[in-house]
Design an enzyme around this catalytic site. Structure first.
Site, short mmCIF file in Angstrom:
data_model
loop_
_atom_site.label_atom_id
_atom_site.label_comp_id
_atom_site.label_asym_id
_atom_site.label_seq_id
_atom_site.Cartn_x
_atom_site.Cartn_y
_atom_site.Cartn_z
N LYS A 13 -2.16 -1.62 -3.64
CA LYS A 13 -3.02 -0.44 -3.61
C LYS A 13 -2.17 0.82 -3.68
CE LYS A 13 -6.25 1.98 -0.52
NZ LYS A 13 -6.86 2.00 0.82
N LYS A 21 0.86 -1.18 0.00
CA LYS A 21 0.00 0.00 0.00
C LYS A 21 0.90 1.23 0.00
CE LYS A 21 -3.59 2.40 2.66
NZ LYS A 21 -4.45 2.34 3.86
#
Length: 359
Positions: A282, A229
């Site tokens: 992400k 992320k």
């Protein structure tokens, strides 16, 4: 060979003007090597679809849903076109038609406004809070619906960071992962099929997996880790929706630097070893190379990616400006994620794809 009079030698025997030569040469396609001819394999819409190693399907889409603590809420999110914050009493009318169209999975994000936040994120697993209430409601209403829950503290802490803090404002890792594990277990006890830690605290996958096992939930609840992320500029609309912006500083000390390909690979490998059942990258579109790396590093794991709020808003903004057709670009972006290796896509386009994939 062209002569000064524009005559050429043809077959070493006949001398012809260049205009006559053109009519005698074989067709260009016939002169090509067999391996040069590719268009015959994708000249038809159906044969074009066969060129992909994997095709988009409805089951590949997981729908992110914002659940707030007003049971009757249906609040438009201006920066996320077509998206709302929902109260638990509105879930049946909202989710029901989507399930009828083929919705298979959702991921829940709590958005509390009527609670007292603190430094430990106590409201995160409040039995009367929006997430646990929504889990129970959805399990009753839609028994076949797969329910994942985002596990983080930022929406519930007074400071808006994803973990507990030291006195100097830095992350206090050990109590952070302990608290995240408690929240994950309580979501699983409430009936969540999947817990998904998005906080990026070191060691939280191992701590959550251990806690699930100790609670006899290790074989009953999937652990989907936000493994890579990145500290991205594309989270703005989400933070508006969830009210989760930090009250000071930023999250760059625990979310990954956008340039950190090697660090992302290490984080993915760590989470595999610590027990993640699904790996996630992400955001998605700016990090297709990381999705591809994850597919290489974890070939036997399902691979998720999150088409985040800023990506979704960006596609909508371009379509609204007439740059491209919305549906065409939505397909192009998500198909690029599948091409990179993703097998699961978290996307706000999910309701649209339930219609678009019907054809």
């Amino acid at each position: 060979i062209l002569t000064p009079k524009h005559y050429v030698v043809y077959d070493r025997l006949t001398v012809l003007p260049i205009t006559k030569l053109i009519t005698k040469l074989p067709a260009l396609e016939n002169a090509m090597d067999i391996s040069s001819i590719l268009q015959g394999g994708y000249q038809h819409p159906l044969s074009r679809s066969w060129q992909g190693r994997r095709q988009l399907t409805k089951s590949m889409f997981m729908y992110p849903i914002f659940i707030t603590d007003d049971p009757e809420a249906s609040v438009v999110i201006p920066t996320l076109p077509g998206q709302r914050r929902w109260g638990v009493n509105k879930l049946e009318s909202f989710i029901g038609p989507l399930v009828q169209k083929g919705l298979k999975s959702v991921i829940l994000f709590g958005v509390p406004f009527n609670c007292e936040k603190d430094g430990c994120g106590t409201p995160a697993d409040d039995p009367c809070g929006p997430v646990i209430q929504a889990i129970k409601k959805l399990r009753v209403l839609f028994p076949s619906l797969y329910i994942a829950c985002d596990v983080c503290l930022c929406e519930y802490t007074s400071h808006g960071h994803c973990g507990l803090l030291n006195d100097d404002g830095t992350i206090n890792t050990q109590p952070s992962v302990q608290r995240l594990a408690e929240v994950a277990v309580n979501y699983a006890k409430a009936g969540a099929h999947c817990v998904a830690p998005s906080d990026m605290m070191d060691g939280r996958v191992k701590a959550i997996k251990r806690a699930l096992i100790d609670a006899n939930l290790g074989s009953k609840c999937t652990l989907m880790s936000y493994s890579a992320k990145f500290a991205s500029a594309l989270y703005g609309p989400f933070r508006d929706a969830a009210g989760s912006a930090p009250s000071f500083g930023d999250r760059k000390c625990y979310q990954l630097p956008p340039t950190a390909k090697g660090l992302a690979r290490r984080a993915i490998q760590r989470d595999i070893v610590e027990g993640a059942d699904i790996i996630m990258v992400k955001p998605a579109l700016p990090y297709l190379d990381i999705i591809s790396d994850a597919a290489e590093l974890a070939p036997d794991h399902p691979l998720a990616c999150y088409q985040v709020s800023g990506e979704f808003a960006m596609v909508h903004a371009g379509a609204a400006a007439g740059v491209y057709d919305l549906k065409t670009m939505a397909f192009e972006t998500t198909e690029s994620m599948v091409r990179a290796g993703a097998t699961l896509i978290l996307s706000y386009f999910t309701p649209d794809f339930l219609d678009w994939l019907e054809a």
